[in-house]
Motif scaffolding. Structure first.
Motif, PDB file in Angstrom:
ATOM      1  N   ASN A 164      38.291  21.070  68.327  1.00 48.27           N
ATOM      2  CA  ASN A 164      39.453  22.088  68.877  1.00 48.27           C
ATOM      3  C   ASN A 164      40.110  21.797  69.998  1.00 48.27           C
ATOM      4  OD1 ASN A 164      38.141  23.504  71.377  1.00 48.27           O
ATOM      5  ND2 ASN A 164      36.382  23.964  69.976  1.00 48.27           N
ATOM      6  N   VAL A 165      41.263  22.276  70.108  1.00 46.69           N
ATOM      7  CA  VAL A 165      42.187  21.714  71.172  1.00 46.69           C
ATOM      8  C   VAL A 165      41.588  22.220  72.674  1.00 46.69           C
ATOM      9  CG1 VAL A 165      43.741  23.993  71.114  1.00 46.69           C
ATOM     10  CG2 VAL A 165      44.594  21.463  71.536  1.00 46.69           C
ATOM     11  N   ARG A 166      40.857  23.358  72.510  1.00 50.42           N
ATOM     12  CA  ARG A 166      40.327  23.819  73.858  1.00 50.42           C
ATOM     13  C   ARG A 166      39.445  22.681  74.533  1.00 50.42           C
ATOM     14  NH1 ARG A 166      36.733  29.176  74.327  1.00 50.42           N
ATOM     15  NH2 ARG A 166      35.339  28.010  73.048  1.00 50.42           N
ATOM     16  N   TRP A 167      38.654  22.405  73.546  1.00 52.49           N
ATOM     17  CA  TRP A 167      37.684  21.153  73.863  1.00 52.49           C
ATOM     18  C   TRP A 167      38.706  19.920  74.494  1.00 52.49           C
ATOM     19  CZ3 TRP A 167      37.439  15.989  71.998  1.00 52.49           C
ATOM     20  CH2 TRP A 167      36.137  15.287  72.195  1.00 52.49           C
ATOM     21  N   LEU A 168      39.450  19.562  73.621  1.00 52.93           N
ATOM     22  CA  LEU A 168      40.157  18.347  74.021  1.00 52.93           C
ATOM     23  C   LEU A 168      40.994  18.409  75.291  1.00 52.93           C
ATOM     24  CD1 LEU A 168      41.592  15.665  72.969  1.00 52.93           C
ATOM     25  CD2 LEU A 168      43.588  17.067  72.096  1.00 52.93           C
ATOM     26  N   ALA A 186      49.498  22.974  69.388  1.00 54.76           N
ATOM     27  CA  ALA A 186      48.509  23.416  68.444  1.00 54.76           C
ATOM     28  C   ALA A 186      48.485  24.637  67.916  1.00 54.76           C
ATOM     29  CB  ALA A 186      47.137  23.167  69.232  1.00 54.76           C
ATOM     30  N   ALA A 187      49.145  25.655  68.668  1.00 48.60           N
ATOM     31  CA  ALA A 187      48.997  27.082  68.230  1.00 48.60           C
ATOM     32  C   ALA A 187      49.933  27.291  66.959  1.00 48.60           C
ATOM     33  CB  ALA A 187      49.418  27.964  69.237  1.00 48.60           C
ATOM     34  N   HIS A 188      51.029  26.153  66.738  1.00 50.46           N
ATOM     35  CA  HIS A 188      51.773  26.204  65.578  1.00 50.46           C
ATOM     36  C   HIS A 188      50.883  26.403  63.957  1.00 50.46           C
ATOM     37  CE1 HIS A 188      56.003  24.699  67.054  1.00 50.46           C
ATOM     38  NE2 HIS A 188      55.161  24.709  67.961  1.00 50.46           N
ATOM     39  N   LEU A 201      46.242  18.864  65.538  1.00 48.67           N
ATOM     40  CA  LEU A 201      47.893  19.293  65.347  1.00 48.67           C
ATOM     41  C   LEU A 201      48.300  19.173  66.804  1.00 48.67           C
ATOM     42  CD1 LEU A 201      49.750  20.536  63.683  1.00 48.67           C
ATOM     43  CD2 LEU A 201      48.897  22.880  63.832  1.00 48.67           C
ATOM     44  N   GLY A 202      47.780  19.572  67.697  1.00 50.72           N
ATOM     45  CA  GLY A 202      48.324  19.476  68.996  1.00 50.72           C
ATOM     46  C   GLY A 202      48.691  18.135  69.266  1.00 50.72           C
ATOM     47  N   GLU A 422      45.415  29.303  54.708  1.00 51.35           N
ATOM     48  CA  GLU A 422      44.942  28.660  56.364  1.00 51.35           C
ATOM     49  C   GLU A 422      44.956  27.330  56.085  1.00 51.35           C
ATOM     50  OE1 GLU A 422      41.824  31.329  58.448  1.00 51.35           O
ATOM     51  OE2 GLU A 422      40.831  29.456  57.256  1.00 51.35           O
ATOM     52  N   ALA A 423      45.157  26.627  57.138  1.00 49.87           N
ATOM     53  CA  ALA A 423      45.068  25.298  57.293  1.00 49.87           C
ATOM     54  C   ALA A 423      43.815  24.930  58.296  1.00 49.87           C
ATOM     55  CB  ALA A 423      46.134  24.776  58.112  1.00 49.87           C
TER      56      ALA A 423
END
Length: 490
Positions: A164-168, A186-188, A201-202, A422-423
Motif C-alpha cells: 500500500n502507498v502508506r507503506w511505500l 495514489a488516491a485517484h 498507482l501512486g 473496484e480496482a
C-alpha cells in the motif's frame, strides 16, 4: 441497421471506440451504437454552468491518454487534437502556505523536496527512464502480455507496487511533502490507501508526470472522442446515437458483438442466454465508492496561497498523507467525512479557450459511499478555501452531480463508481469474473470491452483494444493484427 455489419460495438466510450478502430483496421464493417446523443462516455465536454464555459463532465487530464500503447499508435496530433501540458503537472497544497509540486522535470521536482530529493530520484528515476516499457507491460493483460525490454525496471516496479502507498511513502521518505505527493496521486484509484496496489498507482501516475506528462486536450476532452469517431468514419465505420440496447437478440446474425458496458448490463442484455453460474460471478463483482462532482464558472483563477499551485493543471486538496488516507478510508467504509480528499482540475490555467476572456472553469470531485446521494458541495468548497482563501468570492455559478446522477449520465458508473468496478488486487487479477480470458464470455460471439476488464480504469483504450484482438482471433481468424490506419493527409 440497414445492413448487417461484421461487428457491432455497444458504447462509444474510449474503450468502445478503441475496439471499433482496431476491428475496422482489419477491414471489417463496424457499427457502434451509443445510448447518448454524442460520443465519449467519460470523455464529454458540456456547458453545464453558464454559456461559453466548457466543462469536462468526467475525465479531463490524460496521462494514460498519451502514454498507453493504443493512443501512442493512434497519435492525437495527427488527428487534430492538441494536447497541452501545464507547466506543473500536479500540486498538493499543505497548511502554512507550503505545497508539494510535481514538475515535468524530475530533477526540479526532487530539488523541491529537500532532504527527500535523493530518495525521490532513486524511486522514480529508473521508472521514468524506462517509462514506455513499464506502461506497456502493465497496461497489457495476462492474455496478451507485451514483452518488455526493461525487465529490471519492471521487476523493481512490481516489488514496490504490490504494497500500500502508506507503506511505500513511509519507507521511502522522511518528509511530508514527498509523502503527500505520492499519496495524493495514489488516491485517484478510489481505494482505501492502506490496501495493496495503491503504491503502484501512486508510482505510475507520479512517474508519468515526469515521463509523458499530465496533459489536457485543447477545447475539452470531447475533442478526443470526436477525433476517434472521425477516424472510424474515415475507415468506413459508423456510430448510431440515441440507441439504447436492452436485448442482445437485436444483433442476432452479427458475427461479433463487443460491449463497452458494465458486467451487470451485459447480464441484463443477455438474459437467459447466459449460464446461471456466470451471472452469479457477476453479482459478486464489487463496485467501489462513487463520486460527487462540482463544476464551477469562476470570475478569476483560484487564489491558491502557494503561487506554484496556481500553475498546476491538477490539484490534490487533502493536506497531509495521514489526512489523505483518512479521507479515502471514509467512503471505502461507507462513511462521509468533513475533510475529504478533493481531486481538482483547473483547465483554464493552460487552455483559455474553455471560458470567456478573463474567466475560468474549475472542477472537483470527492469519493463518497457507493450510491450516496449526499451533496458534498460545502465540504469540497471548505477544503479548497482552506488552501485558497477567497475562493468562494470567485464563483459565478456551479453545477453538481451526485453519485446516482453520475450513473444516470453514464450507466457504466454504477453507484457513481467511475472505475466500472473496484480496482482491488483480487479484481485486477480476475476482472470481472475468474476466467483465463475475461474479454470472452459464455456467448462465443460476445466480448466485454469496458473498464471492467484488464487493465481496468483510466482513459487508455487498452480494454477495448485487447477485446478487439481477442474477437479478431476467435471469430475472424485474424492473428496478425493490422496497425491502426494513419490519419489521411490534410
Amino acid at each position: 441497421m440497414s445492413s448487417r455489419p461484421d461487428a457491432v460495438v455497444v458504447g462509444a466510450g474510449p474503450n468502445g471506440l478503441a475496439a471499433a478502430l482496431r476491428l475496422s483496421a482489419a477491414g471489417l464493417r463496424v457499427q457502434v451504437v451509443e445510448r447518448a446523443s454524442r460520443p465519449g462516455g467519460g470523455m464529454r465536454t458540456e456547458e453545464v454552468t453558464l454559456p461559453g464555459f466548457a466543462h469536462d463532465i468526467c475525465s479531463a487530464v490524460h496521462p494514460m491518454g498519451v502514454a498507453s500503447p493504443f493512443f501512442r499508435e493512434f497519435d492525437w496530433a495527427s488527428r487534430g487534437v492538441r494536447m497541452i501540458h501545464p507547466e506543473i503537472a500536479f500540486a498538493h497544497p499543505l497548511d502554512g502556505g507550503q505545497a508539494a509540486i510535481a514538475h515535468h522535470d524530475l530533477e526540479r521536482t526532487a530539488a523541491g523536496l529537500g532532504a527527500d530529493g535523493d530518495a525521490y530520484r532513486a524511486l522514480l528515476g529508473p521508472l521514468v527512464e524506462h517509462g514506455d516499457d513499464v506502461i506497456d507491460y502493465f497496461l497489457s493483460s495476462a492474455f496478451r502480455r507485451l514483452p518488455t525490454r526493461s525487465p529490471g525496471a519492471v521487476t523493481r516496479f512490481a516489488l514496490n507496487a504490490l504494497p500500500n502507498v502508506r507503506w511505500l511513502a513511509h519507507r521511502a521518505f522522511d518528509g511530508e511533502p514527498a509523502r503527500a505527493l505520492v499519496g495524493g496521486a495514489a488516491a485517484h484509484g478510489m481505494l482505501d490507501l492502506t490496501r495493496p496496489l495503491t503504491a503502484g498507482l501512486g508510482m505510475v501516475l507520479t512517474m508519468l508526470a515526469h515521463h509523458r506528462g499530465w496533459p489536457l486536450p485543447e477545447g475539452g476532452t470531447q475533442r478526443m472522442a470526436d477525433a476517434m469517431v472521425t477516424a472510424l468514419e474515415q475507415q468506413g465505420g459508423s456510430v448510431e446515437y440515441d440507441h439504447e440496447v436492452t436485448d442482445l437478440r437485436e444483433f442476432d446474425g452479427v458475427a461479433a458483438v463487443l460491449l463497452d458496458t458494465s458486467p451487470d448490463a451485459f447480464v441484463a442484455m443477455a438474459g437467459d442466454r447466459l449460464p446461471p453460474g456466470y451471472g452469479r460471478w457477476v453479482r459478486r463483482y464489487k463496485h467501489g465508492p462513487g463520486v460527487f462532482k462540482v463544476d464551477w464558472a469562476l470570475s478569476d483563477p483560484v487564489p491558491w496561497t502557494h503561487p506554484d499551485v496556481r500553475r498546476a493543471g491538477t490539484v490534490h486538496v487533502a493536506g497531509t498523507l495521514a489526512e489523505t488516507i483518512a479521507g479515502e478510508a471514509a467512503p471505502a467504509a461507507g462513511r462521509l467525512t468533513d475533510r475529504p480528499y478533493v481531486l481538482a482540475v483547473q483547465p483554464t490555467v493552460v487552455d483559455p479557450t474553455r471560458a470567456p476572456e478573463g474567466k475560468h472553469v474549475f472542477w472537483a470531485y470527492v469519493h463518497v459511499p457507493h450510491g450516496s446521494d449526499v451533496d458534498m458541495t460545502t465540504q469540497i468548497e471548505a477544503q479548497v478555501e482552506r488552501f485558497a482563501p477567497g475562493f468562494r468570492d470567485t464563483i459565478l455559478a456551479r453545477a453538481t452531480k451526485t453519485a446516482p446522477q453520475m450513473q444516470e449520465w453514464n450507466p457504466n458508473n454504477v453507484g457513481g463508481d467511475i472505475s466500472n468496478g473496484e480496482a482491488s488486487l483480487l479484481q485486477m487479477l480476475a476482472r470481472p469474473v475468474p476466467r483465463w480470458n475475461t474479454y470472452s464470455t459464455p456467448m462465443d460471439h460476445v466480448f466485454l470491452a469496458s473498464a471492467a476488464t484488464p487493465p481496468g480504469p483510466a482513459v487508455h483504450g487498452m480494454c477495448g483494444d485487447n477485446a478487439a484482438r481477442v474477437a479478431l482471433r476467435k471469430v475472424f481468424g485474424v492473428r496478425d493484427v493490422p496497425p491502426l490506419r494513419p490519419a489521411p493527409p490534410t
